[in-house]
Motif scaffolding. Structure first.
Motif, PDB file in Angstrom:
ATOM      1  N   PRO A  82       0.833  -1.212   0.000  1.00  0.00           N
ATOM      2  CA  PRO A  82       0.000   0.000   0.000  1.00  0.00           C
ATOM      3  C   PRO A  82       0.864   1.257   0.000  1.00  0.00           C
ATOM      4  CG  PRO A  82       0.013  -1.033   2.171  1.00  0.00           C
ATOM      5  CD  PRO A  82       0.729  -1.968   1.251  1.00  0.00           C
ATOM      6  N   THR A  83       0.424   2.235  -0.729  1.00  0.00           N
ATOM      7  CA  THR A  83       1.187   3.481  -0.876  1.00  0.00           C
ATOM      8  C   THR A  83       0.527   4.667  -0.199  1.00  0.00           C
ATOM      9  OG1 THR A  83       0.095   3.888  -3.003  1.00  0.00           O
ATOM     10  CG2 THR A  83       2.221   2.734  -3.042  1.00  0.00           C
ATOM     11  N   GLY A  84      -0.658   4.514   0.333  1.00  0.00           N
ATOM     12  CA  GLY A  84      -1.335   5.629   0.979  1.00  0.00           C
ATOM     13  C   GLY A  84      -2.589   5.152   1.674  1.00  0.00           C
ATOM     14  N   LEU A  85      -3.318   6.104   2.255  1.00  0.00           N
ATOM     15  CA  LEU A  85      -4.547   5.784   2.961  1.00  0.00           C
ATOM     16  C   LEU A  85      -5.653   5.443   1.970  1.00  0.00           C
ATOM     17  CD1 LEU A  85      -6.143   5.635   5.614  1.00  0.00           C
ATOM     18  CD2 LEU A  85      -6.597   8.082   5.384  1.00  0.00           C
ATOM     19  N   SER A  86      -6.187   4.253   2.093  1.00  0.00           N
ATOM     20  CA  SER A  86      -7.265   3.812   1.217  1.00  0.00           C
ATOM     21  C   SER A  86      -8.101   2.773   1.947  1.00  0.00           C
ATOM     22  CB  SER A  86      -6.716   3.229  -0.091  1.00  0.00           C
ATOM     23  OG  SER A  86      -5.915   2.094   0.176  1.00  0.00           O
ATOM     24  N   ILE A  87      -9.379   2.733   1.641  1.00  0.00           N
ATOM     25  CA  ILE A  87     -10.280   1.762   2.251  1.00  0.00           C
ATOM     26  C   ILE A  87     -10.207   0.462   1.441  1.00  0.00           C
ATOM     27  CG2 ILE A  87     -12.666   1.249   2.870  1.00  0.00           C
ATOM     28  CD1 ILE A  87     -13.169   4.222   3.088  1.00  0.00           C
ATOM     29  N   PRO A  88      -9.770  -0.637   2.053  1.00  0.00           N
ATOM     30  CA  PRO A  88      -9.636  -1.888   1.297  1.00  0.00           C
ATOM     31  C   PRO A  88     -10.999  -2.430   0.881  1.00  0.00           C
ATOM     32  CG  PRO A  88      -9.255  -2.259   3.634  1.00  0.00           C
ATOM     33  CD  PRO A  88      -9.363  -0.777   3.461  1.00  0.00           C
ATOM     34  N   ALA A  89     -11.094  -2.871  -0.337  1.00  0.00           N
ATOM     35  CA  ALA A  89     -12.350  -3.441  -0.835  1.00  0.00           C
ATOM     36  C   ALA A  89     -12.666  -4.765  -0.151  1.00  0.00           C
ATOM     37  CB  ALA A  89     -12.259  -3.631  -2.353  1.00  0.00           C
ATOM     38  N   ASP A  90     -11.650  -5.551   0.136  1.00  0.00           N
ATOM     39  CA  ASP A  90     -11.825  -6.843   0.814  1.00  0.00           C
ATOM     40  C   ASP A  90     -10.873  -6.893   2.010  1.00  0.00           C
ATOM     41  OD1 ASP A  90     -12.492  -9.415   1.491  1.00  0.00           O
ATOM     42  OD2 ASP A  90     -11.224 -10.342  -0.049  1.00  0.00           O
ATOM     43  N   PRO A  91     -11.295  -6.400   3.188  1.00  0.00           N
ATOM     44  CA  PRO A  91     -10.404  -6.342   4.354  1.00  0.00           C
ATOM     45  C   PRO A  91      -9.873  -7.715   4.742  1.00  0.00           C
ATOM     46  CG  PRO A  91     -12.424  -5.084   4.733  1.00  0.00           C
ATOM     47  CD  PRO A  91     -12.638  -5.880   3.485  1.00  0.00           C
ATOM     48  N   GLN A  92      -8.574  -7.796   4.886  1.00  0.00           N
ATOM     49  CA  GLN A  92      -7.911  -9.054   5.233  1.00  0.00           C
ATOM     50  C   GLN A  92      -7.643  -9.092   6.748  1.00  0.00           C
ATOM     51  OE1 GLN A  92      -7.306 -11.493   2.826  1.00  0.00           O
ATOM     52  NE2 GLN A  92      -8.505 -10.102   1.535  1.00  0.00           N
ATOM     53  N   TRP A  93      -8.696  -9.398   7.527  1.00  0.00           N
ATOM     54  CA  TRP A  93      -8.537  -9.463   8.980  1.00  0.00           C
ATOM     55  C   TRP A  93      -7.628 -10.618   9.396  1.00  0.00           C
ATOM     56  CZ3 TRP A  93     -10.123  -5.366  11.568  1.00  0.00           C
ATOM     57  CH2 TRP A  93     -11.144  -4.568  11.036  1.00  0.00           C
ATOM     58  N   GLY A  94      -7.475 -11.570   8.502  1.00  0.00           N
ATOM     59  CA  GLY A  94      -6.582 -12.683   8.811  1.00  0.00           C
ATOM     60  C   GLY A  94      -5.132 -12.273   8.933  1.00  0.00           C
ATOM     61  N   ASN A  95      -4.772 -11.070   8.454  1.00  0.00           N
ATOM     62  CA  ASN A  95      -3.395 -10.602   8.610  1.00  0.00           C
ATOM     63  C   ASN A  95      -3.016 -10.480  10.083  1.00  0.00           C
ATOM     64  OD1 ASN A  95      -3.051 -10.448   5.855  1.00  0.00           O
ATOM     65  ND2 ASN A  95      -3.481  -8.247   5.733  1.00  0.00           N
ATOM     66  N   PHE A  96      -3.981 -10.100  10.917  1.00  0.00           N
ATOM     67  CA  PHE A  96      -3.695  -9.973  12.344  1.00  0.00           C
ATOM     68  C   PHE A  96      -3.431 -11.339  12.965  1.00  0.00           C
ATOM     69  CE2 PHE A  96      -5.992  -6.069  11.388  1.00  0.00           C
ATOM     70  CZ  PHE A  96      -5.258  -5.127  12.084  1.00  0.00           C
ATOM     71  N   VAL A  97      -4.188 -12.345  12.535  1.00  0.00           N
ATOM     72  CA  VAL A  97      -3.962 -13.702  13.039  1.00  0.00           C
ATOM     73  C   VAL A  97      -2.592 -14.214  12.593  1.00  0.00           C
ATOM     74  CG1 VAL A  97      -4.822 -16.070  13.037  1.00  0.00           C
ATOM     75  CG2 VAL A  97      -6.441 -14.150  13.038  1.00  0.00           C
ATOM     76  N   THR A  98      -2.261 -13.974  11.327  1.00  0.00           N
ATOM     77  CA  THR A  98      -0.966 -14.411  10.809  1.00  0.00           C
ATOM     78  C   THR A  98       0.181 -13.730  11.541  1.00  0.00           C
ATOM     79  OG1 THR A  98      -1.929 -14.755   8.611  1.00  0.00           O
ATOM     80  CG2 THR A  98       0.465 -14.591   8.747  1.00  0.00           C
ATOM     81  N   ALA A  99       0.065 -12.411  11.745  1.00  0.00           N
ATOM     82  CA  ALA A  99       1.111 -11.673  12.444  1.00  0.00           C
ATOM     83  C   ALA A  99       1.239 -12.142  13.889  1.00  0.00           C
ATOM     84  CB  ALA A  99       0.815 -10.177  12.398  1.00  0.00           C
TER      85      ALA A  99
END
Length: 274
Positions: free
Chosen positions: A41-58
């Motif tokens: 990501p290069t700036g502030l933008s609203i994701p079309a498909d939020p990947q909440w699984g990134n928090f679980v992975t992290a």
């Protein structure tokens, strides 16, 4: 004192601007964390498909639980010790007015002027000579000493504002120093002690420099000190890096939001006394 409408408007505008500047980076981090893991990501933008699984992975791959346990242990060692010694020293300097107290107070104020960065090299060799390098005690012991000047000055500012008549009345009733401290002074000092506890927690939880320099194992550092570990692990995934950073800073934000009233109460109490 009467406040004009222009002053009220200007004050509110400044507060709103500060609020926006404070919240915007967090919103930007959340936006980046919800992007696909392989996207940059290069700036502030609203994701079309939020990947909440990134928090679980992290959380899972970044050993966040181990990092939080390590940081919690460091906080539980640093904060209570600083609070107890600072309260006793502040009581001695502010209420008892011991001999040489003014010199000790000036010495502590001088300690406030010394930046952490200038002490890193001597601290490294001192910790190495103690045989605790690359352990959690390499973080705990220096932090207790480095936080002590501010903590004592903070508590002294409270005790010096307590009316002397309370101590005199307690002594006339036959109370000793420790009885006076336990039954009279400590209940009055709860707001100041609570605010100091919040500050010490936030400073310890967010401590970055000492853990990075004095501890080689990232899992034995504070969570903030382990950000370099996240950066190295997720250097190619900005979303996962932001997700890990948000998980790390969230406990500090939650603690401040929960205890903000006590913190503000202590600050206002000191302002009224001044």
């Amino acid at each position: 004192m009467i406040t004009s409408r222009s002053e009220v408007f200007f004050g509110r505008a400044v507060l709103i601007a500060v609020l926006v500047l404070t919240v915007l980076p967090l919103v930007n981090m959340l936006s980046a964390a919800l992007q696909p893991a392989d996207k940059n990501p290069t700036g502030l933008s609203i994701p079309a498909d939020p990947q909440w699984g990134n928090f679980v992975t992290a959380f899972e791959t970044g050993h966040v639980l181990e990092l939080m346990l390590s940081s919690t242990w460091i906080v539980l060692c640093v904060v209570p010790v600083c609070l107890v010694f600072a309260t006793l020293a502040g009581y001695a300097l502010g209420n008892i007015r011991i001999r040489g107290g003014r010199f000790l107070f000036l010495f502590l104020v001088l300690g406030l002027t010394i930046p952490f960065e200038s002490l890193i090299i001597p601290l490294y060799y001192q910790i190495q000579s103690l045989g605790v390098l690359n352990t959690q005690w390499a973080i705990i012991l220096p932090l207790i000493g480095l936080y002590m000047p501010f903590s004592v000055v903070w508590m002294r500012a409270h005790f010096i504002g307590v009316p002397r008549e309370l101590s005199e009345a307690a002594h006339m009733d036959g109370a000793g120093l420790f009885q006076e401290l336990r039954r009279i002074q400590l209940p009055l000092a709860i707001p100041s002690m609570s605010a100091l506890t919040i500050l010490l927690f936030l400073w310890t939880w967010n401590q970055f420099l000492l853990p990075v320099v004095l501890v080689a194992d990232p899992l034995k550092r504070t969570v903030a000190g382990s950000l370099t570990f996240f950066q190295g692990q997720y250097a190619s995934s900005i979303p996962l890096l932001n997700a890990g950073a948000l998980i790390i800073i969230m406990p500090a934000i939650i603690v401040f939001l929960i205890f903000q009233r006590q913190f503000i109460k202590a600050l206002l109490q000191g302002a009224v006394k001044g």
